[in-house]
Scaffold this active site. Structure first.
Site, mmCIF file in Angstrom:
data_model
loop_
_atom_site.group_PDB
_atom_site.id
_atom_site.type_symbol
_atom_site.label_atom_id
_atom_site.label_comp_id
_atom_site.label_asym_id
_atom_site.label_seq_id
_atom_site.Cartn_x
_atom_site.Cartn_y
_atom_site.Cartn_z
ATOM 1 N N HIS A 61 -3.966 0.870 7.618
ATOM 2 C CA HIS A 61 -2.636 1.491 7.625
ATOM 3 C C HIS A 61 -2.594 2.697 6.679
ATOM 4 O O HIS A 61 -2.113 3.770 7.050
ATOM 5 C CB HIS A 61 -1.603 0.432 7.223
ATOM 6 C CG HIS A 61 -0.199 0.929 7.121
ATOM 7 N ND1 HIS A 61 0.805 0.491 7.957
ATOM 8 C CD2 HIS A 61 0.386 1.830 6.282
ATOM 9 C CE1 HIS A 61 1.939 1.119 7.635
ATOM 10 N NE2 HIS A 61 1.710 1.925 6.622
ATOM 11 N N GLU A 62 -3.115 2.512 5.462
ATOM 12 C CA GLU A 62 -3.045 3.594 4.465
ATOM 13 C C GLU A 62 -3.966 4.751 4.829
ATOM 14 O O GLU A 62 -3.602 5.911 4.662
ATOM 15 C CB GLU A 62 -3.370 3.061 3.060
ATOM 16 C CG GLU A 62 -2.430 1.975 2.547
ATOM 17 C CD GLU A 62 -0.953 2.279 2.738
ATOM 18 O OE1 GLU A 62 -0.553 3.458 2.643
ATOM 19 O OE2 GLU A 62 -0.191 1.328 3.004
ATOM 20 N N GLN A 119 2.950 9.996 1.422
ATOM 21 C CA GLN A 119 4.250 9.312 1.315
ATOM 22 C C GLN A 119 5.016 9.693 0.053
ATOM 23 O O GLN A 119 6.199 9.392 -0.074
ATOM 24 C CB GLN A 119 4.056 7.785 1.328
ATOM 25 C CG GLN A 119 3.576 7.254 2.666
ATOM 26 C CD GLN A 119 3.466 5.747 2.615
ATOM 27 O OE1 GLN A 119 2.470 5.217 2.150
ATOM 28 N NE2 GLN A 119 4.500 5.058 3.048
ATOM 29 N N HIS A 130 -2.448 6.989 7.314
ATOM 30 C CA HIS A 130 -1.490 7.941 6.733
ATOM 31 C C HIS A 130 -2.176 9.263 6.365
ATOM 32 O O HIS A 130 -1.569 10.332 6.458
ATOM 33 C CB HIS A 130 -0.881 7.374 5.444
ATOM 34 C CG HIS A 130 0.366 6.557 5.650
ATOM 35 N ND1 HIS A 130 1.503 7.077 6.202
ATOM 36 C CD2 HIS A 130 0.654 5.274 5.341
ATOM 37 C CE1 HIS A 130 2.444 6.123 6.226
ATOM 38 N NE2 HIS A 130 1.943 5.017 5.725
ATOM 39 N N GLY A 132 0.817 -1.201 0.000
ATOM 40 C CA GLY A 132 0.000 0.000 0.000
ATOM 41 C C GLY A 132 0.848 1.248 0.000
ATOM 42 O O GLY A 132 2.031 1.204 0.381
ATOM 43 N N CYS A 134 6.228 -0.295 6.752
ATOM 44 C CA CYS A 134 5.816 0.886 5.993
ATOM 45 C C CYS A 134 6.974 1.321 5.097
ATOM 46 O O CYS A 134 8.121 1.336 5.547
ATOM 47 C CB CYS A 134 5.462 2.006 6.968
ATOM 48 S SG CYS A 134 4.955 3.540 6.180
ATOM 49 N N LEU A 135 6.670 1.667 3.856
ATOM 50 C CA LEU A 135 7.729 2.102 2.933
ATOM 51 C C LEU A 135 8.418 3.376 3.432
ATOM 52 O O LEU A 135 9.550 3.648 3.040
ATOM 53 C CB LEU A 135 7.161 2.323 1.533
ATOM 54 C CG LEU A 135 6.656 1.068 0.809
ATOM 55 C CD1 LEU A 135 6.017 1.440 -0.521
ATOM 56 C CD2 LEU A 135 7.776 0.059 0.602
HETATM 57 CO CO CO Z 1 2.856 3.203 5.472
#
Ligand code: CO
Length: 158
Positions: free
Chosen positions: A132-133, A51, A136, A46, A90-91
Site C-alpha cells: 500500500h505504501e 501523504q 503511494h 503506514g 488509507c489516512l
Molecule cells: Co494510504
C-alpha cells in the site's frame, strides 16, 4: 518533531510519481521523525511522504509495537508470494475501506535513513502495508485496486 498535515484524496499530489531520495541528510531525518509522530497520532499502520506533501520515495510502516516503525527509503518490492484478500483503508481517504487483493508475503529492498541498503520481509498485514505504501510512491491509491468498497456496517470497530 512536529506533526504534518495529511493530504487527502482529490489533491493531485497523491497521483504523482515520487522522485528517489538522493541526500540522506538532516532534512530527511526530520521528515521521517515527523512522519512517525504523525502516524502515531493518526493511529495508522503506514504513511508515505506524498501523504504529507513531499514527492520523495519515503514511507514508513508500523504494524507491530514491539518492532516499531520501519523506515523505507527508495523501497522496491523484490519478491512476492501467495495472495490475501482483506480490508484496507488509507489516512488520505478517511472512513473509507475496501477489499484489496495483495500478496501474502513480500520482500522489500530499501535504504535506511543513513543510506544503508537492507531487505525486510513482511507477511499478512505487514506485506499489505508495504504494498500500500510503496504504491503511494507511484501515485497509486488503494481505491484504484479495490475489489469492492466496504459498507459502514462491515467495518470492524464500528
Ligand atoms: Co494510504
Amino acid at each position: 518533531m512536529a506533526l504534518r498535515d495529511i493530504v487527502h484524496e482529490g489533491d493531485k499530489i497523491l497521483t504523482k510519481k515520487c522522485r528517489p531520495v538522493e541526500k540522506f541528510d538532516a532534512k530527511l531525518a526530520q521528515l521521517l521523525d515527523d512522519m512517525a509522530e504523525t502516524l502515531e497520532v493518526e493511529e495508522g499502520v503506514g504513511l508515505a511522504a506524498p501523504q504529507v506533501g513531499i514527492l520523495r520515495r519515503v514511507c514508513i510502516v508500523c504494524v507491530d509495537e514491539e518492532e516499531g516503525v520501519i523506515e523505507l527509503i527508495n523501497p522496491e518490492i523484490i519478491e512476492t508470494s501467495g495472495t490475501q484478500e482483506g480490508g484496507e483503508g488509507c489516512l488520505s481517504c478517511p472512513n473509507e475501506y475496501g477489499i484489496v487483493i495483495r500478496p501474502m508475503n513480500v520482500t522489500v529492498k530499501a535504504q535506511d535513513r543513513h543510506g544503508n541498503e537492507f531487505t525486510v520481509k513482511g507477511e499478512g498485514l505487514k506485506a499489505r502495508a508495504f504494498c500500500h505504501e510503496i504504491d503511494h510512491l507511484d501515485g497509486i491509491l488503494f481505491k484504484s485496486k479495490v475489489v469492492r468498497m466496504l459498507r459502514p456496517d462491515e467495518i470492524e470497530g464500528n
